[in-house]
Enzyme design. Structure first.
Site, short mmCIF file in Angstrom:
data_model
loop_
_atom_site.label_atom_id
_atom_site.label_comp_id
_atom_site.label_asym_id
_atom_site.label_seq_id
_atom_site.Cartn_x
_atom_site.Cartn_y
_atom_site.Cartn_z
N LYS A 167 0.83 -1.21 0.00
CA LYS A 167 0.00 0.00 0.00
C LYS A 167 0.87 1.27 0.00
O LYS A 167 2.10 1.19 0.22
CB LYS A 167 -0.92 -0.04 1.22
N TYR B 148 -12.49 -3.30 -3.57
CA TYR B 148 -13.07 -3.32 -2.22
C TYR B 148 -14.59 -3.45 -2.24
O TYR B 148 -15.26 -2.96 -1.33
CB TYR B 148 -12.63 -2.07 -1.45
N HIS C 105 -1.94 -5.47 1.50
CA HIS C 105 -3.20 -6.18 1.27
C HIS C 105 -2.86 -7.60 0.87
O HIS C 105 -1.87 -7.82 0.17
CB HIS C 105 -3.98 -5.51 0.12
N GLU D 57 -9.72 -10.40 -7.75
CA GLU D 57 -8.80 -9.25 -7.62
C GLU D 57 -7.71 -9.27 -8.69
O GLU D 57 -7.34 -8.22 -9.23
CB GLU D 57 -8.16 -9.27 -6.22
#
Ligand code: DAT
Ligand code: MG
Length: 142
Positions: free
Chosen positions: A13, A53, A123, A134
């Site tokens: 991140k 998300y 993540h 994803e």
């Protein structure tokens, strides 16, 4: 014995990238024995994060989470190996970096900064199905 080779989508991140921790995260993934099969430095967008998300749609922390994830470049990495989804979650530690166990990425490298957002370095996909979804977002067709 489970012989299916799994994939997990790992993201370093913006806080992790800013602090120069991409290499440290990759080092831990490789030291554990998993294979890196794709990676790139990317800039997240509302559209990518809204899909990524999707499970958190409507939650009060989502706007802040999106703002944090757009606050700088991210490193998006596809990792492969038997039970890698569970294995990377174990390497990462629990969501809250203050509570994450020493020895984990979040426990060793993350902390609470007094901000409303939880800045927790990485993540990792939470299931093989999430991983497939994803990976398709960040690396379509991989
Ligand atoms: P994880 O990243 O451990 O899978 P998650 O999927 O529940 O955790 O949440 C995604 C991210 O959102 C998480 O890394 C940090 C943030 N987050 C989760 N719950 C939060 C909360 N209650 N308040 C603020 N941020 C939160
Ligand atoms: Mg999650």
């Amino acid at each position: 014995m489970n012989t299916t080779i799994e994939r997990s989508l790992v993201i370093v991140k913006p806080d992790g990238v800013r602090r120069g921790l991409i290499g440290e995260v990759i080092r831990r993934i490789e030291a554990k024995g998993y294979a890196i099969v794709a990676m790139g430095i990317r800039t997240a967008t509302d559209e990518l994060l809204g899909t990524h998300y999707a499970e958190h749609a409507g939650k009060p922390f989502l706007p802040g989470l999106i703002e944090y994830m757009e606050s700088g470049p991210i490193a998006v990495i596809v990792v492969e190996g038997h039970r890698v989804v569970e294995g990377f979650r174990s390497l990462a530690g629990v969501t809250n970096p203050t509570a994450a166990a020493p020895g984990t990425i979040r426990g060793d490298l993350g902390r609470d900064w007094g901000t409303p957002m939880i800045e927790n370095i990485v993540h990792g996909s939470d299931s093989a199905q999430s991983a497939a979804r994803e990976i398709e977002i960040w690396f379509p067709g991989l």
